[in-house]
Write a protein that holds these residues in place. Structure first.
Motif, PDB file in Angstrom:
ATOM      1  N   VAL A  37       0.867  -1.183   0.000  1.00  0.00           N
ATOM      2  CA  VAL A  37       0.000   0.000   0.000  1.00  0.00           C
ATOM      3  C   VAL A  37       0.898   1.225   0.000  1.00  0.00           C
ATOM      4  O   VAL A  37       1.529   1.553   1.001  1.00  0.00           O
ATOM      5  CB  VAL A  37      -0.945   0.011   1.212  1.00  0.00           C
ATOM      6  CG1 VAL A  37      -1.834   1.254   1.164  1.00  0.00           C
ATOM      7  CG2 VAL A  37      -1.809  -1.252   1.236  1.00  0.00           C
ATOM      8  N   ALA A  38       0.961   1.870  -1.160  1.00  0.00           N
ATOM      9  CA  ALA A  38       1.854   3.017  -1.321  1.00  0.00           C
ATOM     10  C   ALA A  38       1.145   4.311  -0.923  1.00  0.00           C
ATOM     11  O   ALA A  38      -0.055   4.470  -1.150  1.00  0.00           O
ATOM     12  CB  ALA A  38       2.317   3.112  -2.775  1.00  0.00           C
ATOM     13  N   GLU A  39       1.890   5.219  -0.344  1.00  0.00           N
ATOM     14  CA  GLU A  39       1.362   6.547  -0.059  1.00  0.00           C
ATOM     15  C   GLU A  39       1.436   7.401  -1.324  1.00  0.00           C
ATOM     16  O   GLU A  39       2.411   7.341  -2.067  1.00  0.00           O
ATOM     17  CB  GLU A  39       2.161   7.211   1.060  1.00  0.00           C
ATOM     18  CG  GLU A  39       2.013   6.524   2.408  1.00  0.00           C
ATOM     19  CD  GLU A  39       2.715   7.279   3.520  1.00  0.00           C
ATOM     20  OE1 GLU A  39       3.315   8.341   3.238  1.00  0.00           O
ATOM     21  OE2 GLU A  39       2.658   6.816   4.665  1.00  0.00           O
ATOM     22  N   ILE A  40       0.377   8.180  -1.568  1.00  0.00           N
ATOM     23  CA  ILE A  40       0.360   9.097  -2.702  1.00  0.00           C
ATOM     24  C   ILE A  40      -0.084  10.473  -2.211  1.00  0.00           C
ATOM     25  O   ILE A  40      -0.727  10.606  -1.167  1.00  0.00           O
ATOM     26  CB  ILE A  40      -0.578   8.622  -3.837  1.00  0.00           C
ATOM     27  CG1 ILE A  40      -2.019   8.510  -3.349  1.00  0.00           C
ATOM     28  CG2 ILE A  40      -0.089   7.297  -4.411  1.00  0.00           C
ATOM     29  CD1 ILE A  40      -3.015   8.231  -4.458  1.00  0.00           C
ATOM     30  N   SER A  41       0.253  11.490  -2.982  1.00  0.00           N
ATOM     31  CA  SER A  41      -0.087  12.859  -2.607  1.00  0.00           C
ATOM     32  C   SER A  41      -1.589  13.096  -2.730  1.00  0.00           C
ATOM     33  O   SER A  41      -2.240  12.598  -3.647  1.00  0.00           O
ATOM     34  CB  SER A  41       0.657  13.850  -3.507  1.00  0.00           C
ATOM     35  OG  SER A  41       0.217  15.169  -3.265  1.00  0.00           O
ATOM     36  N   ARG A  42      -2.122  13.865  -1.798  1.00  0.00           N
ATOM     37  CA  ARG A  42      -3.529  14.255  -1.861  1.00  0.00           C
ATOM     38  C   ARG A  42      -3.712  15.579  -2.605  1.00  0.00           C
ATOM     39  O   ARG A  42      -4.848  16.031  -2.786  1.00  0.00           O
ATOM     40  CB  ARG A  42      -4.102  14.380  -0.445  1.00  0.00           C
ATOM     41  CG  ARG A  42      -4.143  13.055   0.313  1.00  0.00           C
ATOM     42  CD  ARG A  42      -4.758  13.241   1.683  1.00  0.00           C
ATOM     43  NE  ARG A  42      -4.856  11.982   2.406  1.00  0.00           N
ATOM     44  CZ  ARG A  42      -5.365  11.864   3.626  1.00  0.00           C
ATOM     45  NH1 ARG A  42      -5.810  12.933   4.250  1.00  0.00           N
ATOM     46  NH2 ARG A  42      -5.426  10.691   4.208  1.00  0.00           N
ATOM     47  N   GLU A  43      -2.625  16.201  -3.006  1.00  0.00           N
ATOM     48  CA  GLU A  43      -2.729  17.478  -3.707  1.00  0.00           C
ATOM     49  C   GLU A  43      -3.321  17.282  -5.104  1.00  0.00           C
ATOM     50  O   GLU A  43      -3.076  16.276  -5.763  1.00  0.00           O
ATOM     51  CB  GLU A  43      -1.348  18.128  -3.816  1.00  0.00           C
ATOM     52  CG  GLU A  43      -0.736  18.522  -2.478  1.00  0.00           C
ATOM     53  CD  GLU A  43       0.604  19.200  -2.644  1.00  0.00           C
ATOM     54  OE1 GLU A  43       1.002  19.445  -3.810  1.00  0.00           O
ATOM     55  OE2 GLU A  43       1.249  19.487  -1.622  1.00  0.00           O
ATOM     56  N   ARG A  44      -4.087  18.270  -5.527  1.00  0.00           N
ATOM     57  CA  ARG A  44      -4.711  18.202  -6.849  1.00  0.00           C
ATOM     58  C   ARG A  44      -3.662  18.400  -7.925  1.00  0.00           C
ATOM     59  O   ARG A  44      -2.861  19.331  -7.863  1.00  0.00           O
ATOM     60  CB  ARG A  44      -5.809  19.264  -6.975  1.00  0.00           C
ATOM     61  CG  ARG A  44      -6.649  19.107  -8.233  1.00  0.00           C
ATOM     62  CD  ARG A  44      -7.894  19.974  -8.180  1.00  0.00           C
ATOM     63  NE  ARG A  44      -8.760  19.754  -9.322  1.00  0.00           N
ATOM     64  CZ  ARG A  44      -9.621  18.749  -9.441  1.00  0.00           C
ATOM     65  NH1 ARG A  44      -9.717  17.874  -8.453  1.00  0.00           N
ATOM     66  NH2 ARG A  44     -10.374  18.614 -10.506  1.00  0.00           N
ATOM     67  N   LEU A  45      -3.673  17.523  -8.918  1.00  0.00           N
ATOM     68  CA  LEU A  45      -2.729  17.602 -10.016  1.00  0.00           C
ATOM     69  C   LEU A  45      -3.361  18.354 -11.182  1.00  0.00           C
ATOM     70  O   LEU A  45      -4.581  18.325 -11.384  1.00  0.00           O
ATOM     71  CB  LEU A  45      -2.310  16.198 -10.456  1.00  0.00           C
ATOM     72  CG  LEU A  45      -1.670  15.332  -9.358  1.00  0.00           C
ATOM     73  CD1 LEU A  45      -1.346  13.955  -9.906  1.00  0.00           C
ATOM     74  CD2 LEU A  45      -0.415  15.989  -8.805  1.00  0.00           C
ATOM     75  N   GLU A  46      -2.523  18.999 -11.966  1.00  0.00           N
ATOM     76  CA  GLU A  46      -3.008  19.873 -13.028  1.00  0.00           C
ATOM     77  C   GLU A  46      -3.890  19.145 -14.032  1.00  0.00           C
ATOM     78  O   GLU A  46      -4.907  19.674 -14.492  1.00  0.00           O
ATOM     79  CB  GLU A  46      -1.813  20.516 -13.741  1.00  0.00           C
ATOM     80  CG  GLU A  46      -2.203  21.519 -14.808  1.00  0.00           C
ATOM     81  CD  GLU A  46      -0.994  22.179 -15.441  1.00  0.00           C
ATOM     82  OE1 GLU A  46      -1.190  22.910 -16.428  1.00  0.00           O
ATOM     83  OE2 GLU A  46       0.140  21.969 -14.958  1.00  0.00           O
ATOM     84  N   PHE A  47      -3.549  17.914 -14.378  1.00  0.00           N
ATOM     85  CA  PHE A  47      -4.290  17.207 -15.421  1.00  0.00           C
ATOM     86  C   PHE A  47      -5.692  16.801 -14.974  1.00  0.00           C
ATOM     87  O   PHE A  47      -6.540  16.443 -15.805  1.00  0.00           O
ATOM     88  CB  PHE A  47      -3.514  15.984 -15.911  1.00  0.00           C
ATOM     89  CG  PHE A  47      -3.458  14.833 -14.938  1.00  0.00           C
ATOM     90  CD1 PHE A  47      -4.472  13.894 -14.876  1.00  0.00           C
ATOM     91  CD2 PHE A  47      -2.366  14.680 -14.090  1.00  0.00           C
ATOM     92  CE1 PHE A  47      -4.410  12.826 -13.996  1.00  0.00           C
ATOM     93  CE2 PHE A  47      -2.293  13.619 -13.207  1.00  0.00           C
ATOM     94  CZ  PHE A  47      -3.319  12.694 -13.159  1.00  0.00           C
ATOM     95  N   GLU A  48      -5.984  16.847 -13.678  1.00  0.00           N
ATOM     96  CA  GLU A  48      -7.287  16.411 -13.181  1.00  0.00           C
ATOM     97  C   GLU A  48      -8.432  17.271 -13.712  1.00  0.00           C
ATOM     98  O   GLU A  48      -9.588  16.828 -13.754  1.00  0.00           O
ATOM     99  CB  GLU A  48      -7.295  16.411 -11.657  1.00  0.00           C
ATOM    100  CG  GLU A  48      -6.365  15.377 -11.047  1.00  0.00           C
ATOM    101  CD  GLU A  48      -6.388  15.410  -9.533  1.00  0.00           C
ATOM    102  OE1 GLU A  48      -7.458  15.688  -8.960  1.00  0.00           O
ATOM    103  OE2 GLU A  48      -5.336  15.170  -8.910  1.00  0.00           O
TER     104      GLU A  48
END
Length: 214
Positions: free
Chosen positions: A130-141
């Motif tokens: 289970v990898a940690e990922i950023s919760r910040e919104r990415l530009e491509f979203e």
């Protein structure tokens, strides 16, 4: 950098999919899945018999990165997991409702479970991390400038073209500084939308899971 080899020599790409934690028998007792609901999405990758020997065992460091590869106005989502000196990619259509639904849950939790699904003849039936990922919104979203209703056959053709082109191997860079890259496996993500084009590559086993040390 020398060209990286595929983990699966029989084909240029594999087909991964999205399952959920309740399909894994050890899910209830796993500290990796602590706090995640039973229906939480899991990113799965099939590992062929000839590929399993290249994957690390014992102490494993890993990192997960998510990005977007614009291709013919289509937002091809790239999900990259590096395990020591091995990289595993999933390519997906970010406009696909199944992909967006899973992605939204991963981002909200800041965690992305990954299941490496081995051939049943192997002692290692599968491995879950289970990898940690950023919760910040990415530009491509926001999908600005991208096609939002591209035909499924067009989506599949673009993703297979990328997988077959060797582009990912050519531009690959290790995200773990202490581990130079040795191997790569590229998956296309199976969803209901592209299922008619998979042609028998789907991997639907539901094996037990083993959990590597961090």
């Amino acid at each position: 950098m020398e060209a990286l080899n595929s983990l699966n020599a029989a084909q240029s790409f594999a087909v991964g999919d999205i399952t959920n934690l309740q399909q894994l028998s050890e899910f209830d007792t796993s500290e990796w899945a602590d706090g995640l609901p039973a229906d939480f999405p899991v990113l799965r990758c099939p590992i062929a018999t000839d590929g399993a020997n290249f994957l690390p065992t014992g102490a494993i460091r890993y990192e997960m990165n998510i990005a977007c590869l614009p291709a013919n106005d289509l937002p091809v989502m790239t999900m990259l997991l590096q395990l020591n000196d091995v990289q595993i990619y999933w390519l997906a259509d970010f406009t696909d409702p199944e992909v967006r639904a899973a992605y939204d849950k991963w981002k909200e939790a800041g965690r992305l479970p990954v299941l490496l699904d081995f051939n049943q003849s192997k002692k290692r039936d599968c491995t879950l991390c289970v990898a940690e990922i950023s919760r910040e919104r990415l530009e491509f979203e926001d999908l600005h400038g991208f096609k939002k209703n591209a035909p499924a056959d067009y989506v599949w053709k673009i993703m297979t073209t990328i997988a077959d082109s060797g582009l990912l191997q050519h531009v690959a860079v290790s995200v773990l500084p202490d581990f130079p890259l040795e191997r790569m496996l590229v998956n296309l993500l199976a969803t209901k939308r592209v299922e008619p084009f998979i042609k028998g590559r789907s991997h639907g086993a539901k094996p037990n899971a083993s959990f590597p040390s961090s």
